[in-house]
Write a protein that holds these residues in place. Sequence first.
Motif, PDB file in Angstrom:
ATOM      1  N   GLY A  64     -28.589  37.279  11.524  1.00  0.00           N
ATOM      2  CA  GLY A  64     -27.801  36.163  12.015  1.00  0.00           C
ATOM      3  C   GLY A  64     -28.592  35.074  12.689  1.00  0.00           C
ATOM      4  O   GLY A  64     -28.025  34.217  13.371  1.00  0.00           O
ATOM      5  N   CYS A  65     -29.908  35.087  12.512  1.00  0.00           N
ATOM      6  CA  CYS A  65     -30.742  34.073  13.167  1.00  0.00           C
ATOM      7  C   CYS A  65     -30.711  32.765  12.381  1.00  0.00           C
ATOM      8  O   CYS A  65     -30.757  32.764  11.161  1.00  0.00           O
ATOM      9  CB  CYS A  65     -32.187  34.552  13.270  1.00  0.00           C
ATOM     10  SG  CYS A  65     -32.403  36.051  14.254  1.00  0.00           S
ATOM     11  N   GLY A  66     -30.669  31.675  13.122  1.00  0.00           N
ATOM     12  CA  GLY A  66     -30.690  30.362  12.492  1.00  0.00           C
ATOM     13  C   GLY A  66     -32.084  29.785  12.405  1.00  0.00           C
ATOM     14  O   GLY A  66     -32.287  28.737  11.792  1.00  0.00           O
ATOM     15  N   SER A  67     -33.053  30.457  13.022  1.00  0.00           N
ATOM     16  CA  SER A  67     -34.424  29.953  12.968  1.00  0.00           C
ATOM     17  C   SER A  67     -35.424  31.093  13.059  1.00  0.00           C
ATOM     18  O   SER A  67     -35.142  32.146  13.632  1.00  0.00           O
ATOM     19  CB  SER A  67     -34.687  28.941  14.090  1.00  0.00           C
ATOM     20  OG  SER A  67     -34.580  29.565  15.355  1.00  0.00           O
ATOM     21  N   LEU A  68     -36.564  30.854  12.482  1.00  0.00           N
ATOM     22  CA  LEU A  68     -37.715  31.749  12.588  1.00  0.00           C
ATOM     23  C   LEU A  68     -38.815  30.923  13.243  1.00  0.00           C
ATOM     24  O   LEU A  68     -39.209  29.875  12.715  1.00  0.00           O
ATOM     25  CB  LEU A  68     -38.158  32.237  11.210  1.00  0.00           C
ATOM     26  CG  LEU A  68     -39.372  33.171  11.178  1.00  0.00           C
ATOM     27  CD1 LEU A  68     -39.009  34.531  11.773  1.00  0.00           C
ATOM     28  CD2 LEU A  68     -39.891  33.343   9.749  1.00  0.00           C
ATOM     29  N   VAL A  69     -39.296  31.369  14.394  1.00  0.00           N
ATOM     30  CA  VAL A  69     -40.296  30.618  15.145  1.00  0.00           C
ATOM     31  C   VAL A  69     -41.665  31.240  14.924  1.00  0.00           C
ATOM     32  O   VAL A  69     -41.877  32.414  15.230  1.00  0.00           O
ATOM     33  CB  VAL A  69     -39.970  30.602  16.652  1.00  0.00           C
ATOM     34  CG1 VAL A  69     -41.020  29.787  17.413  1.00  0.00           C
ATOM     35  CG2 VAL A  69     -38.573  30.030  16.891  1.00  0.00           C
ATOM     36  N   LEU A  70     -42.575  30.454  14.393  1.00  0.00           N
ATOM     37  CA  LEU A  70     -43.926  30.932  14.141  1.00  0.00           C
ATOM     38  C   LEU A  70     -44.800  30.718  15.364  1.00  0.00           C
ATOM     39  O   LEU A  70     -44.634  29.751  16.107  1.00  0.00           O
ATOM     40  CB  LEU A  70     -44.542  30.190  12.951  1.00  0.00           C
ATOM     41  CG  LEU A  70     -43.746  30.193  11.646  1.00  0.00           C
ATOM     42  CD1 LEU A  70     -44.544  29.485  10.555  1.00  0.00           C
ATOM     43  CD2 LEU A  70     -43.402  31.608  11.222  1.00  0.00           C
ATOM     44  N   SER A  71     -45.765  31.621  15.551  1.00  0.00           N
ATOM     45  CA  SER A  71     -46.740  31.450  16.628  1.00  0.00           C
ATOM     46  C   SER A  71     -48.104  31.059  16.053  1.00  0.00           C
ATOM     47  O   SER A  71     -49.116  31.136  16.740  1.00  0.00           O
ATOM     48  CB  SER A  71     -46.857  32.730  17.463  1.00  0.00           C
ATOM     49  OG  SER A  71     -47.169  33.837  16.635  1.00  0.00           O
TER      50      SER A  71
END
Length: 223
Positions: A108-115
């Motif tokens: 259900g995530c609306g974003s994937l945050v990269l490091s």
Amino acid sequence: MRHQLPGDPAHAMVVSDGGLVSLIACVAAKERVLASTPDASHLMPVIWASITPGPTSRARAHAIEAQATALGLEVVVPSADAANTTNSAGEHATRELIDAAFAAVSRGCGSLVLSDRHADGDMVDLSSVAATIDRAMLVSRLVSLDMPTDAGSFEIEAPYVDLSDRQVAELAIDLGAPIQLCWWWHSELRDGKPDAAGAIFKREHERWASVLAQCGWRREAVA
């Protein structure tokens, strides 16, 4: 009470390798949720563990778990690491990004945050920055094709990709990130030949301890 929808923009998955940028990304994602709604427990970020084999892998795994525990977040460990058998670094990055993106959508995530970050000191590797941004945009579109029609949007973000060492350090201090939970703090967890592995930990520890101190961080304040 707000119900979670597939692709909820307030809900993020953070790709973490146990380093300082990953820690910042997790802290920032959690703070963003807490600031968005008083009932935010169902929107807390989820951590995707990104660990490649090598002398730092055990320390990175330990760091990811420690950071998740300190922040009260869930960790998702990929069930298979087939990407590590590929010959190309670019192919590895693409395969892992696709896996992480689909895992984010399924939760259900609306974003994937990269490091991801492509800088050494103040020197930014512009070609690598461009490749990461292009890959994120293309995989975002690819994954969005298979989302339910009633789902929200999905985006892969790379907010730290071109930050200098000093900018990373300042952000870590501003966020009050528990720096002692980074992988390079735990040289006792190294794998491989002691001298070679120890040098990796020492180099990374000295690098960040130095720039953090220049930004006002005091090692004595670490519990």
